[in-house]
Design a protein around this motif. Structure first.
Motif, short mmCIF file in Angstrom:
data_model
loop_
_atom_site.label_atom_id
_atom_site.label_comp_id
_atom_site.label_asym_id
_atom_site.label_seq_id
_atom_site.Cartn_x
_atom_site.Cartn_y
_atom_site.Cartn_z
N LYS A 298 -1.40 9.89 5.82
CA LYS A 298 -1.84 8.41 5.73
C LYS A 298 -2.99 7.79 5.48
CE LYS A 298 -0.86 4.69 8.11
NZ LYS A 298 -1.56 4.25 8.64
N SER B 129 7.21 -7.30 3.02
CA SER B 129 7.08 -6.81 2.08
C SER B 129 8.37 -5.62 1.95
CB SER B 129 5.73 -5.90 1.61
OG SER B 129 4.53 -6.93 2.16
N LYS C 92 -7.30 0.08 -1.05
CA LYS C 92 -6.71 1.98 -1.18
C LYS C 92 -5.98 2.20 -1.15
CE LYS C 92 -4.44 2.08 3.93
NZ LYS C 92 -4.26 2.43 4.99
N GLN C 93 -4.93 1.39 -1.81
CA GLN C 93 -3.73 2.34 -2.69
C GLN C 93 -3.80 2.37 -4.06
OE1 GLN C 93 -3.81 -0.87 -0.69
NE2 GLN C 93 -2.19 -2.57 -1.63
N GLY D 265 4.33 -9.85 0.55
CA GLY D 265 4.52 -10.45 2.33
C GLY D 265 3.39 -10.00 2.97
N ASP D 266 3.25 -10.94 4.16
CA ASP D 266 2.08 -11.23 4.74
C ASP D 266 2.22 -9.46 6.07
OD1 ASP D 266 0.95 -13.29 3.82
OD2 ASP D 266 1.98 -14.29 5.76
N THR D 267 3.29 -9.17 6.66
CA THR D 267 3.25 -7.80 7.27
C THR D 267 3.76 -6.24 6.22
OG1 THR D 267 5.40 -8.06 7.75
CG2 THR D 267 3.68 -9.33 9.27
N ARG D 268 4.16 -5.67 5.58
CA ARG D 268 4.74 -4.58 6.14
C ARG D 268 6.50 -4.17 6.30
NH1 ARG D 268 6.93 0.33 6.35
NH2 ARG D 268 6.65 2.19 6.16
N VAL E 207 0.31 4.67 0.16
CA VAL E 207 -1.08 5.78 0.67
C VAL E 207 -0.36 7.40 1.72
CG1 VAL E 207 -2.06 3.55 0.85
CG2 VAL E 207 -1.46 4.18 3.05
N GLY F 67 -0.76 -4.67 1.75
CA GLY F 67 -1.80 -4.16 2.12
C GLY F 67 -3.30 -4.35 1.72
N SER F 68 -3.84 -4.69 2.95
CA SER F 68 -5.09 -4.89 2.12
C SER F 68 -6.42 -3.83 2.57
CB SER F 68 -5.99 -6.35 3.05
OG SER F 68 -5.65 -6.66 4.00
N GLY F 69 -5.37 -3.27 3.60
CA GLY F 69 -6.34 -1.80 3.49
C GLY F 69 -7.99 -2.47 4.58
N SER F 70 -7.85 -3.17 5.91
CA SER F 70 -8.89 -3.99 6.23
C SER F 70 -9.59 -2.28 7.09
CB SER F 70 -8.64 -5.39 6.93
OG SER F 70 -7.37 -4.34 8.21
N ARG F 71 -9.23 -2.01 7.35
CA ARG F 71 -9.27 -0.06 8.23
C ARG F 71 -10.28 0.90 6.42
NH1 ARG F 71 -4.49 1.62 11.88
NH2 ARG F 71 -3.86 0.55 9.76
N PRO G 70 5.97 0.07 -0.20
CA PRO G 70 5.15 -1.38 0.21
C PRO G 70 3.78 -0.48 -0.40
CG PRO G 70 5.41 -0.22 2.51
CD PRO G 70 6.49 0.78 0.84
#
Ligand code: CTP
Ligand code: MG
Length: 224
Positions: free
Chosen positions: A204, A81, A22-23, A75-78, A102, A11-15, A8
């Motif tokens: 991670k 995906s 980040k990927q 998708g919207d969540t891991r 990651v 993701g957008s890597g918000s943190r 997967p």
């Protein structure tokens, strides 16, 4: 024995908080997700790698059917995906591994052990016992101290017999149940999920400072 790897990477890597997710940040000069895919391809056990990426990226990746690597829209969540990646797999495999894009430093020996455990028992994941003291808090105050003796921090790759992962994801969809990893999902649906000792360096990349730690470790790692 056939093995499918799902990565997967949508993701957008918000943190992490950078304009480039980040990927796609570099480790050893290449994007994390590429580094991870290439590591899996080094294993002769791996037949196919399916990578879930953001919809917008799909149009710019070139793919041909005979490649061992395939890209699909995430998708919207891991969990979404992973569901989409599994649905896109061309056939059934004996074992499916799900691995975060990651986590560049997974160990091949641990991966091999996880595959064996998953074949035997249905599911297996790597984890480490917690070392910090764990407190619960409420309104900014310590409210309880948690007994950490049975707690572990889960890592990936998490491995499953094909039917175990497919059934867990199908039931989760049907029942609107979500979990932050597939090991938790399979256990929720009653499967035997075995714990294998993880590795402290299998971090991670979550926050920006994790990437600096990873780069520092990279030199040593690549000499192994
Ligand atoms: N992931 C995914 N699809 C999503 C969300 C996450 O494929 N909708 C992937 C991420 O790209 C990452 C892995 O799941 O490889 C682990 O998730 P995490 O570390 O939480 O990444 P992000 O969700 O991108 O980061 P954050 O939670 O900080 O926003
Ligand atoms: Mg996330």
């Amino acid at each position: 024995m056939s093995v499918l790897v799902i990565i997967p990477a949508a993701g957008s890597g918000s943190r992490f908080g950078a304009s480039i997710p980040k990927q796609f940040q570099p480790i050893g000069g290449k994007p994390l997700v590429q580094y991870v895919v290439e590591r899996f391809l080094m294993s002769d056990k791996v037949d196919r790698v399916v990578v879930a990426v953001a919809d917008a990226l799909l149009s710019i990746v070139k793919q041909t059917p005979q490649d061992r690597v395939q890209f699909v829209a995430g998708g919207d969540t891991r969990q979404q995906s992973v569901i989409k990646a599994l649905a896109a797999a061309d056939s059934e495999y004996d074992v499916v591994a799900v691995h975060d894009a990651v986590r560049p430093f997974f160990k091949m020996t641990t991966f091999d052990l996880l595959i064996d455990e998953a074949r035997k028992h249905g599911a297996a994941f790597p984890a480490l016992p917690l070392t910090d003291t764990i407190h619960a808090t409420r309104d900014g105050r310590l409210s309880a101290t948690i007994d950490r003796s049975n707690l572990v921090a889960a890592q990936t790759p998490q491995c499953f017999r094909f039917d175990v992962l497919r059934d867990s994801l199908t039931r989760a969809e049907r029942e609107n149940f979500s979990a932050t990893d597939e090991a938790g999902l399979a256990a929720h649906f009653g499967y035997d999920v075995r714990v294998v000792v993880g590795d402290p360096f299998n971090i991670k990349i979550t926050r920006a400072e994790d990437l600096a730690l990873a780069e520092a470790h990279f030199e040593e790692w690549s000499r192994e």
